[in-house]
Design a protein around this motif. Structure first.
Motif, PDB file in Angstrom:
ATOM      1  N   ILE A  35      37.896 -34.977 149.377  1.00 51.05           N
ATOM      2  CA  ILE A  35      39.109 -34.790 149.997  1.00 51.05           C
ATOM      3  C   ILE A  35      40.114 -35.281 148.926  1.00 51.05           C
ATOM      4  CG2 ILE A  35      40.854 -35.347 151.895  1.00 51.05           C
ATOM      5  CD1 ILE A  35      38.477 -35.715 153.664  1.00 51.05           C
ATOM      6  N   PRO A  36      41.040 -34.422 148.516  1.00 52.93           N
ATOM      7  CA  PRO A  36      42.262 -35.086 147.546  1.00 52.93           C
ATOM      8  C   PRO A  36      43.077 -35.629 148.208  1.00 52.93           C
ATOM      9  CG  PRO A  36      42.381 -32.440 148.017  1.00 52.93           C
ATOM     10  CD  PRO A  36      41.195 -32.900 148.563  1.00 52.93           C
ATOM     11  N   LEU A  37      43.443 -36.872 147.660  1.00 53.30           N
ATOM     12  CA  LEU A  37      44.499 -37.775 148.200  1.00 53.30           C
ATOM     13  C   LEU A  37      45.786 -37.750 147.417  1.00 53.30           C
ATOM     14  CD1 LEU A  37      42.302 -41.020 149.138  1.00 53.30           C
ATOM     15  CD2 LEU A  37      42.771 -38.971 150.606  1.00 53.30           C
ATOM     16  N   VAL A  38      45.702 -37.278 146.055  1.00 53.67           N
ATOM     17  CA  VAL A  38      46.951 -37.251 145.458  1.00 53.67           C
ATOM     18  C   VAL A  38      46.935 -36.141 144.763  1.00 53.67           C
ATOM     19  CG1 VAL A  38      48.346 -38.255 143.494  1.00 53.67           C
ATOM     20  CG2 VAL A  38      46.915 -39.717 145.384  1.00 53.67           C
ATOM     21  N   LEU A  39      47.863 -35.358 144.767  1.00 59.54           N
ATOM     22  CA  LEU A  39      48.000 -33.957 144.087  1.00 59.54           C
ATOM     23  C   LEU A  39      49.511 -34.083 143.103  1.00 59.54           C
ATOM     24  CD1 LEU A  39      47.473 -31.302 146.754  1.00 59.54           C
ATOM     25  CD2 LEU A  39      46.125 -32.260 145.085  1.00 59.54           C
ATOM     26  N   SER A  40      49.334 -33.935 142.036  1.00 57.37           N
ATOM     27  CA  SER A  40      50.313 -34.080 140.885  1.00 57.37           C
ATOM     28  C   SER A  40      50.299 -32.612 140.201  1.00 57.37           C
ATOM     29  CB  SER A  40      50.251 -35.249 140.129  1.00 57.37           C
ATOM     30  OG  SER A  40      51.345 -35.253 139.278  1.00 57.37           O
ATOM     31  N   PRO A  41      51.743 -31.991 139.918  1.00 61.13           N
ATOM     32  CA  PRO A  41      51.902 -31.057 138.964  1.00 61.13           C
ATOM     33  C   PRO A  41      51.838 -31.384 137.401  1.00 61.13           C
ATOM     34  CG  PRO A  41      53.819 -31.465 139.913  1.00 61.13           C
ATOM     35  CD  PRO A  41      52.844 -32.390 140.435  1.00 61.13           C
ATOM     36  N   ASP A  42      51.738 -32.749 137.183  1.00 63.73           N
ATOM     37  CA  ASP A  42      51.663 -33.271 135.824  1.00 63.73           C
ATOM     38  C   ASP A  42      50.498 -33.186 135.130  1.00 63.73           C
ATOM     39  OD1 ASP A  42      54.588 -33.879 136.264  1.00 63.73           O
ATOM     40  OD2 ASP A  42      54.156 -35.854 136.866  1.00 63.73           O
ATOM     41  N   ARG A  43      50.521 -33.081 133.900  1.00 68.64           N
ATOM     42  CA  ARG A  43      48.999 -33.102 133.188  1.00 68.64           C
ATOM     43  C   ARG A  43      48.286 -34.174 133.293  1.00 68.64           C
ATOM     44  NH1 ARG A  43      47.411 -29.878 128.742  1.00 68.64           N
ATOM     45  NH2 ARG A  43      45.825 -31.070 127.477  1.00 68.64           N
ATOM     46  N   ASP A  44      46.959 -34.365 133.646  1.00 68.14           N
ATOM     47  CA  ASP A  44      46.262 -35.529 133.762  1.00 68.14           C
ATOM     48  C   ASP A  44      45.088 -35.711 132.885  1.00 68.14           C
ATOM     49  OD1 ASP A  44      44.771 -37.603 134.609  1.00 68.14           O
ATOM     50  OD2 ASP A  44      44.854 -37.120 136.673  1.00 68.14           O
ATOM     51  N   GLU A  45      45.462 -36.676 131.821  1.00 69.40           N
ATOM     52  CA  GLU A  45      44.273 -36.503 130.684  1.00 69.40           C
ATOM     53  C   GLU A  45      42.782 -36.998 131.140  1.00 69.40           C
ATOM     54  OE1 GLU A  45      45.051 -35.554 127.680  1.00 69.40           O
ATOM     55  OE2 GLU A  45      47.111 -35.317 128.105  1.00 69.40           O
ATOM     56  N   GLU A  46      43.065 -37.714 132.210  1.00 67.79           N
ATOM     57  CA  GLU A  46      41.416 -38.120 132.620  1.00 67.79           C
ATOM     58  C   GLU A  46      40.862 -36.832 133.240  1.00 67.79           C
ATOM     59  OE1 GLU A  46      38.350 -40.688 133.297  1.00 67.79           O
ATOM     60  OE2 GLU A  46      40.033 -40.927 132.232  1.00 67.79           O
ATOM     61  N   ILE A  47      41.388 -36.083 134.018  1.00 65.35           N
ATOM     62  CA  ILE A  47      40.913 -35.067 134.416  1.00 65.35           C
ATOM     63  C   ILE A  47      40.511 -33.974 133.339  1.00 65.35           C
ATOM     64  CG2 ILE A  47      41.287 -32.986 135.938  1.00 65.35           C
ATOM     65  CD1 ILE A  47      42.872 -34.711 137.813  1.00 65.35           C
ATOM     66  N   MET A  48      41.403 -33.926 132.546  1.00 62.87           N
ATOM     67  CA  MET A  48      41.014 -33.200 131.181  1.00 62.87           C
ATOM     68  C   MET A  48      39.694 -33.619 130.539  1.00 62.87           C
ATOM     69  SD  MET A  48      42.925 -30.441 130.216  1.00 62.87           S
ATOM     70  CE  MET A  48      42.991 -30.524 128.475  1.00 62.87           C
ATOM     71  N   ARG A  49      39.412 -34.876 130.357  1.00 54.98           N
ATOM     72  CA  ARG A  49      38.176 -35.360 129.923  1.00 54.98           C
ATOM     73  C   ARG A  49      36.927 -35.104 130.549  1.00 54.98           C
ATOM     74  NH1 ARG A  49      35.451 -39.630 130.131  1.00 54.98           N
ATOM     75  NH2 ARG A  49      36.704 -40.520 131.810  1.00 54.98           N
TER      76      ARG A  49
END
Length: 208
Positions: A35-49
């Motif tokens: 379940i996603p708790l935090v949604l953000s339109p900004d670029r996330d480097e951790e998710i990219m990795r």
């Protein structure tokens, strides 16, 4: 003492968590829903990795697609219809359809491979060199600059041209153009013409 107390507390909690996770009644975490708790339109480097560059952001637009556990309702209805239609076909008819489909696929693959082989052979034929560059360069140099040509005149080239024999001595060696050149010793209107070059009358040697 405070550090030791905190360490003992953390150790006890970790042991308890391990016992809970190793219990046979505890379901596997990989089977649980995220379940996603935090949604953000900004670029996330951790998710990219973690996603190897496939998901740059974790926003409300990508969450329904990446966390989906069921297909779209339209796709689900089509899948149910296909399953129903497949259940109505007898095993023998299904086997015949499978064999027919495999035959069609084999013929199609054979045609595709044949076209590829023909295209490769055609490309090789087109790329094959049909001339010798050295011979071409030598021919161009000989025509343009006279390179490699002999300076020797053929026998009879300087002899007089006999009247009544228009072919004898008609070729003048070393002529570089087709302009008319007057010959000595006779009027121009009485000199025979051959290939655009005025020739001397009978009994007189020709000069360029």
């Amino acid at each position: 003492p405070s550090v030791l107390d905190s360490f003992a507390l953390l150790s006890g909690q970790l042991n308890t968590l391990n016992k809970v996770l190793k219990h046979e009644k505890t379901p596997l975490l990989r089977n649980q829903v995220i379940i996603p708790l935090v949604l953000s339109p900004d670029r996330d480097e951790e998710i990219m990795r973690q996603t190897e560059g496939r998901v740059p952001v974790f926003s409300h637009e990508v969450v329904p697609d990446h966390l989906r556990t069921k297909p779209d309702p339209e796709v689900e209805e089509q899948e149910k219809q296909l399953i129903t239609d497949a259940a109505r076909i007898s095993p023998d008819a299904a086997q015949k359809q499978i064999q027919s489909l495999n035959k069609m696929c084999s013929n199609l693959l054979e045609k595709i491979s044949k076209e590829e082989r023909e295209s490769e052979s055609g490309g090789l034929r087109q790329n094959k060199q049909t001339f010798n560059p050295a011979d071409t360069n030598a021919l161009v140099a000989a025509v343009a600059f006279g390179k490699g040509l002999s300076n020797r005149r053929p026998p009879g080239s300087g002899a007089s041209v006999q009247s009544g024999q228009p072919g004898a001595g008609a070729i003048i060696a070393g002529a570089s153009s087709m302009q008319q050149v007057p010959m000595t010793g006779a009027p121009a209107q009485q000199q025979p013409m051959l290939a655009g070059v005025q020739m001397a009358p009978a009994g007189q040697p020709g000069k360029v």
